[in-house]
Design a protein around this motif. Structure first.
Motif, mmCIF file in Angstrom:
data_model
loop_
_atom_site.group_PDB
_atom_site.id
_atom_site.type_symbol
_atom_site.label_atom_id
_atom_site.label_comp_id
_atom_site.label_asym_id
_atom_site.label_seq_id
_atom_site.Cartn_x
_atom_site.Cartn_y
_atom_site.Cartn_z
ATOM 1 N N TYR A 154 61.098 23.325 13.765
ATOM 2 C CA TYR A 154 59.769 23.507 13.170
ATOM 3 C C TYR A 154 59.606 22.631 11.924
ATOM 4 O O TYR A 154 58.581 21.969 11.746
ATOM 5 N N LEU A 155 60.606 22.622 11.049
ATOM 6 C CA LEU A 155 60.511 21.852 9.809
ATOM 7 C C LEU A 155 60.401 20.355 10.070
ATOM 8 O O LEU A 155 59.759 19.629 9.306
ATOM 9 N N LYS A 156 61.011 19.877 11.161
ATOM 10 C CA LYS A 156 60.968 18.449 11.488
ATOM 11 C C LYS A 156 59.554 17.958 11.776
ATOM 12 O O LYS A 156 59.247 16.786 11.559
ATOM 13 N N ILE A 157 58.673 18.839 12.229
ATOM 14 C CA ILE A 157 57.311 18.430 12.565
ATOM 15 C C ILE A 157 56.615 17.841 11.336
ATOM 16 O O ILE A 157 56.130 16.704 11.364
ATOM 17 N N GLY A 158 56.557 18.592 10.263
ATOM 18 C CA GLY A 158 55.931 18.095 9.036
ATOM 19 C C GLY A 158 56.756 17.025 8.361
ATOM 20 O O GLY A 158 56.217 16.081 7.779
ATOM 21 N N PHE A 159 58.066 17.161 8.439
ATOM 22 C CA PHE A 159 58.960 16.193 7.815
ATOM 23 C C PHE A 159 58.718 14.797 8.377
ATOM 24 O O PHE A 159 58.546 13.831 7.627
ATOM 25 N N GLU A 160 58.703 14.683 9.686
ATOM 26 C CA GLU A 160 58.584 13.367 10.321
ATOM 27 C C GLU A 160 57.235 12.699 10.039
ATOM 28 O O GLU A 160 57.134 11.480 10.075
ATOM 29 N N LYS A 161 56.213 13.492 9.741
ATOM 30 C CA LYS A 161 54.887 12.932 9.471
ATOM 31 C C LYS A 161 54.724 12.424 8.046
ATOM 32 O O LYS A 161 53.882 11.568 7.790
ATOM 33 N N THR A 162 55.507 12.950 7.092
ATOM 34 C CA THR A 162 55.193 12.677 5.683
ATOM 35 C C THR A 162 56.369 12.214 4.824
ATOM 36 O O THR A 162 56.191 11.990 3.637
ATOM 37 N N ALA A 163 57.554 12.061 5.386
ATOM 38 C CA ALA A 163 58.738 11.744 4.576
ATOM 39 C C ALA A 163 58.701 10.346 3.992
ATOM 40 O O ALA A 163 58.312 9.385 4.649
ATOM 41 N N GLY A 164 59.119 10.267 2.733
ATOM 42 C CA GLY A 164 59.346 8.994 2.065
ATOM 43 C C GLY A 164 60.855 8.802 1.906
ATOM 44 O O GLY A 164 61.656 9.606 2.402
ATOM 45 N N PRO A 165 61.278 7.766 1.189
ATOM 46 C CA PRO A 165 62.704 7.468 1.050
ATOM 47 C C PRO A 165 63.544 8.617 0.465
ATOM 48 O O PRO A 165 64.646 8.877 0.939
ATOM 49 N N ARG A 166 63.032 9.294 -0.552
ATOM 50 C CA ARG A 166 63.791 10.401 -1.152
ATOM 51 C C ARG A 166 63.997 11.539 -0.163
ATOM 52 O O ARG A 166 65.077 12.110 -0.061
ATOM 53 N N GLU A 167 62.923 11.877 0.540
ATOM 54 C CA GLU A 167 63.009 12.973 1.504
ATOM 55 C C GLU A 167 63.919 12.612 2.669
ATOM 56 O O GLU A 167 64.685 13.452 3.145
ATOM 57 N N LEU A 168 63.843 11.364 3.132
ATOM 58 C CA LEU A 168 64.729 10.919 4.222
ATOM 59 C C LEU A 168 66.197 11.051 3.823
ATOM 60 O O LEU A 168 67.025 11.520 4.614
ATOM 61 N N GLU A 169 66.509 10.647 2.608
ATOM 62 C CA GLU A 169 67.891 10.739 2.130
ATOM 63 C C GLU A 169 68.336 12.198 2.033
ATOM 64 O O GLU A 169 69.415 12.562 2.512
ATOM 65 N N ALA A 170 67.512 13.040 1.446
ATOM 66 C CA ALA A 170 67.852 14.456 1.294
ATOM 67 C C ALA A 170 68.025 15.120 2.652
ATOM 68 O O ALA A 170 68.963 15.891 2.885
ATOM 69 N N TRP A 171 67.122 14.841 3.578
ATOM 70 C CA TRP A 171 67.176 15.442 4.922
ATOM 71 C C TRP A 171 68.475 15.042 5.632
ATOM 72 O O TRP A 171 69.124 15.876 6.257
ATOM 73 N N GLN A 172 68.839 13.778 5.498
ATOM 74 C CA GLN A 172 70.071 13.304 6.140
ATOM 75 C C GLN A 172 71.278 14.058 5.598
ATOM 76 O O GLN A 172 72.150 14.470 6.365
ATOM 77 N N TRP A 173 71.345 14.275 4.292
ATOM 78 C CA TRP A 173 72.454 15.030 3.708
ATOM 79 C C TRP A 173 72.523 16.431 4.306
ATOM 80 O O TRP A 173 73.595 16.925 4.642
ATOM 81 N N LEU A 174 71.365 17.070 4.429
ATOM 82 C CA LEU A 174 71.324 18.437 4.956
ATOM 83 C C LEU A 174 71.707 18.489 6.432
ATOM 84 O O LEU A 174 72.426 19.393 6.865
ATOM 85 N N MET A 175 71.256 17.520 7.214
ATOM 86 C CA MET A 175 71.559 17.521 8.644
ATOM 87 C C MET A 175 73.050 17.301 8.898
ATOM 88 O O MET A 175 73.610 17.859 9.851
ATOM 89 N N VAL A 176 73.710 16.537 8.051
ATOM 90 C CA VAL A 176 75.160 16.362 8.185
ATOM 91 C C VAL A 176 75.863 17.717 8.043
ATOM 92 O O VAL A 176 76.763 18.051 8.814
ATOM 93 N N VAL A 177 75.420 18.517 7.086
ATOM 94 C CA VAL A 177 76.025 19.836 6.867
ATOM 95 C C VAL A 177 75.737 20.763 8.047
ATOM 96 O O VAL A 177 76.625 21.461 8.535
ATOM 97 N N ILE A 178 74.495 20.769 8.523
ATOM 98 C CA ILE A 178 74.148 21.618 9.654
ATOM 99 C C ILE A 178 74.916 21.195 10.898
ATOM 100 O O ILE A 178 75.476 22.034 11.613
ATOM 101 N N ASP A 179 74.988 19.895 11.159
ATOM 102 C CA ASP A 179 75.741 19.407 12.316
ATOM 103 C C ASP A 179 77.212 19.798 12.219
ATOM 104 O O ASP A 179 77.809 20.231 13.224
ATOM 105 N N ALA A 180 77.794 19.661 11.053
ATOM 106 C CA ALA A 180 79.204 20.040 10.878
ATOM 107 C C ALA A 180 79.389 21.545 11.090
ATOM 108 O O ALA A 180 80.351 21.981 11.727
ATOM 109 N N HIS A 181 78.454 22.329 10.590
ATOM 110 C CA HIS A 181 78.525 23.784 10.766
ATOM 111 C C HIS A 181 78.447 24.158 12.245
ATOM 112 O O HIS A 181 79.118 25.079 12.704
ATOM 113 N N GLN A 182 77.630 23.436 12.981
ATOM 114 C CA GLN A 182 77.451 23.731 14.396
ATOM 115 C C GLN A 182 78.430 22.954 15.289
ATOM 116 O O GLN A 182 78.312 22.991 16.504
#
Length: 186
Positions: A154-182
């Motif tokens: 759900y969060l990716k819907i709005g994220f993909e439409k409006t992300a700038g460089p800062r948000e892209l970097e932050a999102w990538q950091w978070l996805m690494v943690v989620i992927d590792a957890h899963q």
């Protein structure tokens, strides 16, 4: 009301700790509710002070939850503490009272100094998505994998439409943690 802020605190030796937290506001009281064990809790009890940093750079929120806590700070004006250099505004707090609890004590604080540094220009949907994903990261051990996957989708819907460089970097950091957890590699 709960406001998502960055809390800076420091120990008696002056070592700064930076942590994202939802702060409860009740009238003119600020209530910080750290879970035990907590560096923020230890620091506030030791010094009797903390600083709330109002920040629109979501990398700070995501970074603190993914091991990136080295953000520039400067000395606070009225309390023993530090202010994030990139904060749009900050409020310096002194500890007024403590409602002890074995799991999550309540630290009742009062503001002694508040200042605006730069105007708030508003959040875009990607910033909101990063903040919500950061909150998910802080609760991974309690949430079932399907709940995490549903929320991220759900969060990716709005994220993909409006992300700038800062948000892209932050999102990538978070996805690494989620992927590792899963148990996935990114």
């Amino acid at each position: 009301m709960i406001q998502e802020t960055i809390v800076t605190s420091q120990n008696a030796e002056g070592l700064v700790h930076i942590a994202p937290m939802g702060i409860h506001i009740d009238g003119d009281r600020f209530i910080i509710l750290p879970f035990r064990p907590s560096t923020t809790l230890d620091n506030i009890l030791a010094t009797g002070s903390a600083v709330l940093n109002y920040c629109d750079d979501v990398r700070v929120f995501a970074g603190c939850l993914t091991g990136r806590r080295d953000w520039p700070v400067q000395p606070a004006e009225k309390v023993q503490g530090s202010v994030l250099v990139g904060a749009l505004a900050h409020t310096e707090l002194v500890l007024d009272s403590v409602e002890d609890d074995a799991t999550r004590p309540k630290l009742f604080c009062k503001a002694v100094y508040t200042v605006n540094h730069a105007p708030f220009q508003g959040f875009n949907r990607a910033q909101f998505s990063v903040l919500e994903a950061a909150i998910l990261i802080s609760r991974l051990q309690w949430l079932p994998p399907e709940k995490i996957a549903t929320e991220i989708a759900y969060l990716k819907i709005g994220f993909e439409k409006t992300a700038g460089p800062r948000e892209l970097e932050a999102w990538q950091w978070l996805m690494v943690v989620i992927d590792a957890h899963q148990g996935r590699s990114s």
